[in-house]
Design an enzyme around this catalytic site. Structure first.
Site, short mmCIF file in Angstrom:
data_model
loop_
_atom_site.label_atom_id
_atom_site.label_comp_id
_atom_site.label_asym_id
_atom_site.label_seq_id
_atom_site.Cartn_x
_atom_site.Cartn_y
_atom_site.Cartn_z
N GLY A 162 -67.93 7.04 -28.86
CA GLY A 162 -67.30 5.77 -28.49
C GLY A 162 -67.21 4.80 -29.65
O GLY A 162 -66.51 3.80 -29.59
N LYS A 207 -70.44 5.60 -38.19
CA LYS A 207 -70.88 5.08 -36.89
C LYS A 207 -70.70 3.57 -36.90
O LYS A 207 -71.20 2.90 -37.81
CB LYS A 207 -72.35 5.46 -36.67
CG LYS A 207 -72.89 5.16 -35.29
CD LYS A 207 -74.28 5.78 -35.13
CE LYS A 207 -74.95 5.31 -33.85
NZ LYS A 207 -76.33 5.79 -33.75
N ASP A 234 -67.09 -2.00 -27.81
CA ASP A 234 -66.19 -2.50 -28.86
C ASP A 234 -66.06 -1.52 -30.03
O ASP A 234 -65.32 -1.78 -30.98
CB ASP A 234 -66.68 -3.86 -29.37
CG ASP A 234 -68.09 -3.80 -29.92
OD1 ASP A 234 -68.68 -2.70 -29.98
OD2 ASP A 234 -68.63 -4.86 -30.30
N GLY A 235 -66.81 -0.41 -29.97
CA GLY A 235 -66.72 0.57 -31.04
C GLY A 235 -67.46 0.17 -32.31
O GLY A 235 -67.36 0.84 -33.33
N ARG A 285 -74.12 18.76 -29.24
CA ARG A 285 -75.19 18.31 -28.36
C ARG A 285 -75.22 19.20 -27.12
O ARG A 285 -74.24 19.89 -26.83
CB ARG A 285 -74.90 16.87 -27.89
CG ARG A 285 -74.61 15.91 -29.01
CD ARG A 285 -73.52 14.91 -28.62
NE ARG A 285 -73.05 14.15 -29.80
CZ ARG A 285 -73.59 13.03 -30.23
NH1 ARG A 285 -74.57 12.48 -29.57
NH2 ARG A 285 -73.14 12.43 -31.31
N ASP A 342 -77.02 14.05 -24.10
CA ASP A 342 -76.02 13.80 -25.15
C ASP A 342 -76.69 13.40 -26.46
O ASP A 342 -76.03 13.31 -27.49
CB ASP A 342 -75.02 12.73 -24.71
CG ASP A 342 -75.68 11.46 -24.25
OD1 ASP A 342 -76.49 11.51 -23.32
OD2 ASP A 342 -75.41 10.38 -24.84
N ASN A 343 -77.99 13.14 -26.42
CA ASN A 343 -78.73 12.82 -27.64
C ASN A 343 -79.68 13.95 -28.02
O ASN A 343 -80.69 13.73 -28.67
CB ASN A 343 -79.52 11.53 -27.46
CG ASN A 343 -78.61 10.33 -27.28
OD1 ASN A 343 -77.46 10.34 -27.73
ND2 ASN A 343 -79.11 9.29 -26.63
N ASP A 362 -79.78 10.03 -32.97
CA ASP A 362 -79.61 8.79 -32.20
C ASP A 362 -80.87 7.93 -32.16
O ASP A 362 -81.65 7.98 -31.22
CB ASP A 362 -79.08 9.07 -30.79
CG ASP A 362 -77.60 8.76 -30.73
OD1 ASP A 362 -77.14 7.99 -31.59
OD2 ASP A 362 -76.90 9.27 -29.85
P1 AMP Z 1 -75.95 6.11 -27.43
O1 AMP Z 1 -76.87 5.39 -26.53
O2 AMP Z 1 -75.80 5.48 -28.79
O3 AMP Z 1 -76.20 7.56 -27.51
O4 AMP Z 1 -74.50 5.93 -26.78
C1 AMP Z 1 -74.15 6.45 -25.54
C2 AMP Z 1 -72.64 6.48 -25.43
O5 AMP Z 1 -72.12 5.13 -25.48
C3 AMP Z 1 -71.94 7.22 -26.53
O6 AMP Z 1 -70.84 7.86 -25.97
C4 AMP Z 1 -71.56 6.12 -27.49
O7 AMP Z 1 -70.49 6.49 -28.31
C5 AMP Z 1 -71.20 5.00 -26.55
N1 AMP Z 1 -71.38 3.66 -27.16
C6 AMP Z 1 -72.53 3.06 -27.50
N2 AMP Z 1 -72.32 1.85 -28.04
C7 AMP Z 1 -70.96 1.68 -28.07
C8 AMP Z 1 -70.10 0.63 -28.51
N3 AMP Z 1 -70.55 -0.49 -29.07
N4 AMP Z 1 -68.76 0.82 -28.37
C9 AMP Z 1 -68.28 1.94 -27.82
N5 AMP Z 1 -69.04 2.96 -27.37
C10 AMP Z 1 -70.37 2.84 -27.49
MG MG Z 2 -75.83 9.10 -28.36
#
Ligand code: AMP
Ligand code: MG
Length: 463
Positions: free
Chosen positions: A84, A105, A117-118, A176, A241-242, A251
């Site tokens: 994301g 990232k 917001d990516g 993953r 997913d992690n 992560d």
């Molecule tokens: P994470 O907890 O970092 O493993 O993220 C879980 C999911 O949320 C993954 O698919 C990430 O890409 C997405 N994600 C986390 N933070 C953001 C963000 N700020 N914008 C878009 N996607 C996010």
């Molecule tokens: Mg993750």
């Protein structure tokens, strides 16, 4: 002059079902904050380039894409996640010939961003940088950090407007458990088969078919989680997913290291039930492997037989975890060939530490010196334990290479982030210098546990 990165991309050659091709979203004012010279050399990357590692320029040979995956988050299946806020630029072969992903990232929204917001802000980017590099120096399989670039754009989080940053993450791959789950659950067997072959070729070439892959990943995850336990690491979000297929830690969100030893310790503010507590991590690793098994079983016509085989493999994991734990914790008390008979000795020390709030890292690091007993309020109890222990003739050299003197303590990370936000990178540099040699006692103040006021009670995803 343009920077040369020797890309050799394999994931981008997989069918389109595995990803969405897109470029990173440019930022206003890229400025290189940190560059990992040693890692860059291993990857054959010549020089830092803020424009590339902020995502403003796509380097020659890159094939930028966001990967698709799903995953169980806190035990609940989310049928579609995906990168994301990350973009895989491509892969390079390092000086050892190992294929490594180069991923940005915090590089802007993707079709998988959902409400996000990516982007990422400086705090989590530097946290991941420090902790992943510290894990590497500790000898624990992990993704690495190549660069951190300030974007010049604000990122809005609960705390308000924060400085944006992009991390360049390097990984054996970003495959993953959730990458397998998404195709298995959608019934996309051709993709699942392609993915399985790809994973075997890339990570476990000795593995014989899907069950061989499962066995290899189970063994790697058992070893990984036990390595975490041995340094007091709490991942914090062991969602599927992690959880990597390579066996690397990935992560670094709300992760933290134990200060005082407590088996049930949880730092993550979103882990209300303690699912990912320190002492629960081995069980969760098994649970995650059961999810991988469930996905891989789909590939077999004879489901009954596949279930039987997969069950046997996953059920072998507690034994692997136990053996790895005995080996690692045995070494921590100086016993090279610890057996089940030594287990009570180790457990009794941990119980004393827990009852008396002894510091996990410093107690093990001090074993055999006078300062070990200073960790305990009831010194007689410790002395009694030490007498039993000395009778086993512990090996001091083994302990020295097993017990780190330094870990990235939570209060130090918080202070480092606060300084960096104010433009002062000196605490970051100091931490990185100390953590590059974690088995040597170099910087006494960095070894000090937090005072009551300094204790960081919780870590926030807030990423
Ligand atoms: P994470 O907890 O970092 O493993 O993220 C879980 C999911 O949320 C993954 O698919 C990430 O890409 C997405 N994600 C986390 N933070 C953001 C963000 N700020 N914008 C878009 N996607 C996010
Ligand atoms: Mg993750």
């Amino acid at each position: 002059m343009t920077l040369h990165i020797p890309f050799d991309n394999s994931y981008a050659a997989l069918p389109e079902a595995f990803y969405t091709r897109l470029d990173p979203t440019p930022v206003s004012a890229p400025a290189m904050l940190v560059w990992n010279e040693g890692l860059a050399r291993d990857l054959g990357i010549s020089a830092p380039d803020a424009e590339i590692f902020a995502g403003n320029t796509v380097p020659d040979g890159a094939a930028p894409l966001a990967q698709l995956y799903a995953g169980h988050q806190f035990g609940t299946y989310n049928p579609q996640l995906g990168d994301g806020r990350a973009i895989l630029l491509g892969e390079v072969l390092d000086t050892d010939g190992v294929r490594r992903d180069i991923q940005l990232k915090g590089s802007g929204p993707t079709p998988y961003s959902r409400m996000g917001d990516g982007r990422a802000w400086l705090g989590p980017v530097l946290r991941e940088y420090v902790v992943s590099e510290a894990m590497h120096a500790l000898g624990i399989p992990t993704t690495r950090a190549l660069a951190a670039v300030a974007t010049g754009d604000p990122v809005y989080r609960e705390q308000g407007a924060l400085p944006g940053a992009v991390l360049t993450r390097v990984a054996a791959s970003h495959l993953r458990v959730g990458t397998f789950q998404i195709f298995a659950n959608r019934g996309h067997m051709e993709e699942l088969r392609t993915l399985t072959d790809y994973a075997i070729t890339r990570h476990w070439p000795e593995a014989d078919g899907p069950m061989g892959l499962l066995a290899a990943v189970c063994a790697a995850q058992a070893e990984l989680v036990t390595a975490w336990m041995s340094v007091g690491f709490i991942h914090g979000v062991m969602n599927t997913d992690n959880c990597t297929i390579s066996g690397e830690t990935i992560d670094y969100g709300p992760c933290a290291f134990l200060d005082a030893y407590a088996e049930g310790r949880v730092f993550s503010s979103i882990d209300q039930m303690g699912r990912y507590a320190y002492g629960n991590q081995p069980r969760i690793a098994v649970w995650n492997m059961a999810q991988l098994a469930t996905a891989l079983i789909q590939l077999f016509d004879d489901k009954e037989q596949a279930v039987e085989q997969a069950t046997e493999i996953v059920h072998a994991m507690p034994g692997q975890l136990q053996a790895a734990w005995l080996r690692r914790f045995g070494a921590k008390v100086g016993l090279a060939n610890a057996t089940e008979e030594d287990q009570p000795l180790i457990e009794d020390l941990l119980a004393l530490m827990q009852a008396q709030g002894a510091d996990f890292t410093n107690t093990f690091a001090a074993l055999g010196t006078d300062s070990a007993r200073d960790q305990f309020t009831d010194r007689d109890a410790f002395d009694q334990w030490a007498t039993r222990w000395q009778a086993r003739a512990p090996d001091a050299a083994l302990m020295a290479k097993t017990n780190p003197q330094l870990i990235p303590r939570n209060h130090r990370i918080e202070a480092m982030i606060e300084a960096a936000v104010a433009g002062d990178m000196a605490p970051f540099e100091r931490l990185m210098t100390g953590l590059s040699k974690p088995y040597v006692k170099t910087d006494p103040d960095l070894h000090r546990p937090p005072t009551k006021q300094e204790i960081v009670p919780a870590t926030f995803c807030g990423t």
